[in-house]
Design an enzyme around this catalytic site. Sequence first.
Site, PDB file in Angstrom:
ATOM      1  N   ASN A 209       0.878  -1.169   0.106  1.00  0.00           N
ATOM      2  CA  ASN A 209       0.102   0.140  -0.042  1.00  0.00           C
ATOM      3  C   ASN A 209       0.724   1.113  -0.165  1.00  0.00           C
ATOM      4  OD1 ASN A 209       0.508   0.631   2.875  1.00  0.00           O
ATOM      5  ND2 ASN A 209      -0.362  -1.060   3.192  1.00  0.00           N
ATOM      6  N   ASP A 279      -4.438  -6.487   4.393  1.00  0.00           N
ATOM      7  CA  ASP A 279      -5.670  -7.265   4.912  1.00  0.00           C
ATOM      8  C   ASP A 279      -5.724  -8.859   4.246  1.00  0.00           C
ATOM      9  OD1 ASP A 279      -7.000  -5.364   6.469  1.00  0.00           O
ATOM     10  OD2 ASP A 279      -7.913  -4.660   4.757  1.00  0.00           O
ATOM     11  N   LYS A 289       9.999 -16.218  -9.832  1.00  0.00           N
ATOM     12  CA  LYS A 289       9.155 -15.236 -10.714  1.00  0.00           C
ATOM     13  C   LYS A 289       8.146 -15.782 -11.488  1.00  0.00           C
ATOM     14  CE  LYS A 289       9.573 -11.091 -13.657  1.00  0.00           C
ATOM     15  NZ  LYS A 289      10.220 -10.451 -14.406  1.00  0.00           N
ATOM     16  N   PHE A 324      -6.358   3.092  13.833  1.00  0.00           N
ATOM     17  CA  PHE A 324      -6.338   4.148  12.765  1.00  0.00           C
ATOM     18  C   PHE A 324      -7.526   3.505  11.726  1.00  0.00           C
ATOM     19  CE2 PHE A 324      -2.980   6.510  14.807  1.00  0.00           C
ATOM     20  CZ  PHE A 324      -2.916   7.593  14.087  1.00  0.00           C
ATOM     21  N   LYS A 338     -15.510   0.021  13.475  1.00  0.00           N
ATOM     22  CA  LYS A 338     -13.902  -0.391  13.910  1.00  0.00           C
ATOM     23  C   LYS A 338     -13.547  -0.118  15.400  1.00  0.00           C
ATOM     24  CE  LYS A 338      -9.357  -0.523  12.178  1.00  0.00           C
ATOM     25  NZ  LYS A 338      -8.196   0.280  11.030  1.00  0.00           N
ATOM     26  N   LYS A 342     -13.407  -3.631  17.551  1.00  0.00           N
ATOM     27  CA  LYS A 342     -11.961  -3.995  18.138  1.00  0.00           C
ATOM     28  C   LYS A 342     -11.610  -3.601  19.476  1.00  0.00           C
ATOM     29  CE  LYS A 342     -10.785  -4.246  13.203  1.00  0.00           C
ATOM     30  NZ  LYS A 342      -9.727  -4.271  12.217  1.00  0.00           N
TER      31      LYS A 342
END
Length: 399
Positions: A209, A279, A289, A324, A338, A342
């Site tokens: 990301n 995730d 490869k 976050f 969330k 959590k």
Amino acid sequence: MLEGKKIVLCVAGGIAAYKVVEVASKLRQRGAEVHVIMTREAKEFVTELTFREITGQPVASDMFAPVAHFNVEHIALANLADAVLIAPATANVIAKAACGIADDMMTTTLLATRAPIFFAPSMNSNMLTNDVTQENIKKLTARGWHLIEPASGHLACGTSGKGRLPEPMELVETIDEFFSAEKTLVGKNVLVTAAGTREPIDPVRYIGNRSSGRMGYSIAQEAVARGANVTLVSGLSALSVPRGLSEFISVETAAEMRSAVLERFSKADIVIKAAAVADYRAKVVAENKIKKNDDEWTLTLEKNPDILKELGQKKKAGQILVGFAAETQHLLENAKTKLEKKNLDFIVANDVTKPNAGFNTETNLIKILSRDGSIEEFPLMKKRDLAAKILDRVESIMK
């Protein structure tokens, strides 16, 4: 913030000793009173006269030299210090300090002082990464010494790697920051995660990301400035390791981050999960490869463990857990879900589609959602300033 502060500057026998002349100069320019202690080996690189002229103070080096006043010099220096900085901190000095050896002016002073001690390791990369040196560094940080991470680059021995003494201004700013912040988190163990994880597909490709780690690194630096013992678990990042950490752990995958966090979670008073953890991961990682044989390529993914949810389930009374939520739509709804699922104390939510906010920026635009249903909004601010706001909220919960 250094005006009138008494800094004992310990110069050990490494080639980087020449850089410390500038450190002494800059400390004095900021109003500090600088007292230099040199080892016998340090005087092979820089003269006592140089430091005496720069600081306006006599240089201590000989345990048995005549003294002008009837006091024991190393005890006098240990008592007057507001802070002690060892630069360069050689492998030899680190080893002696870790073992409590006191056989010269420097090591006796270090053993006698109750002032905060900062040390900047500087040596050959192989010496630095040697298990013995790493164990000694861990011993010192466990005793509350403040580690200033060595820089990477070209070394005097002709090789390149980690082991360079940081630039003089960085050393000075470390001391300045220590005195600038209120020490509201002294004795607290803070665990921070930062940056994004990478999940391998084959030896070349990965799922990742856009997180740079800047928000998490800013939180870690602010916690250090407030006197906390800070552990930073980071995914891959181009940022410099924050100064003064108790421990820095570099990981790549979500599984590695989970392992590092769970190992340290029970001892943490405050946990701030700012990392952007992937995730999903590839169900099968190719050994070689993957070549372009077809127009289409199907990649089967499986879920990564939910580290934050697992921490919420393990959280003990008195522990503070912060998460976050980086979203692109339905920001408040997703963040609230969330927060509740959590078992967080509060959550920091931000819309990463907003200009100058989110990933790879110096600034961010956040909202803090708390368990009591309150929402606090902040204007666009630098991430270091937002780190202070986040820790202010942590401290309000502690009270």
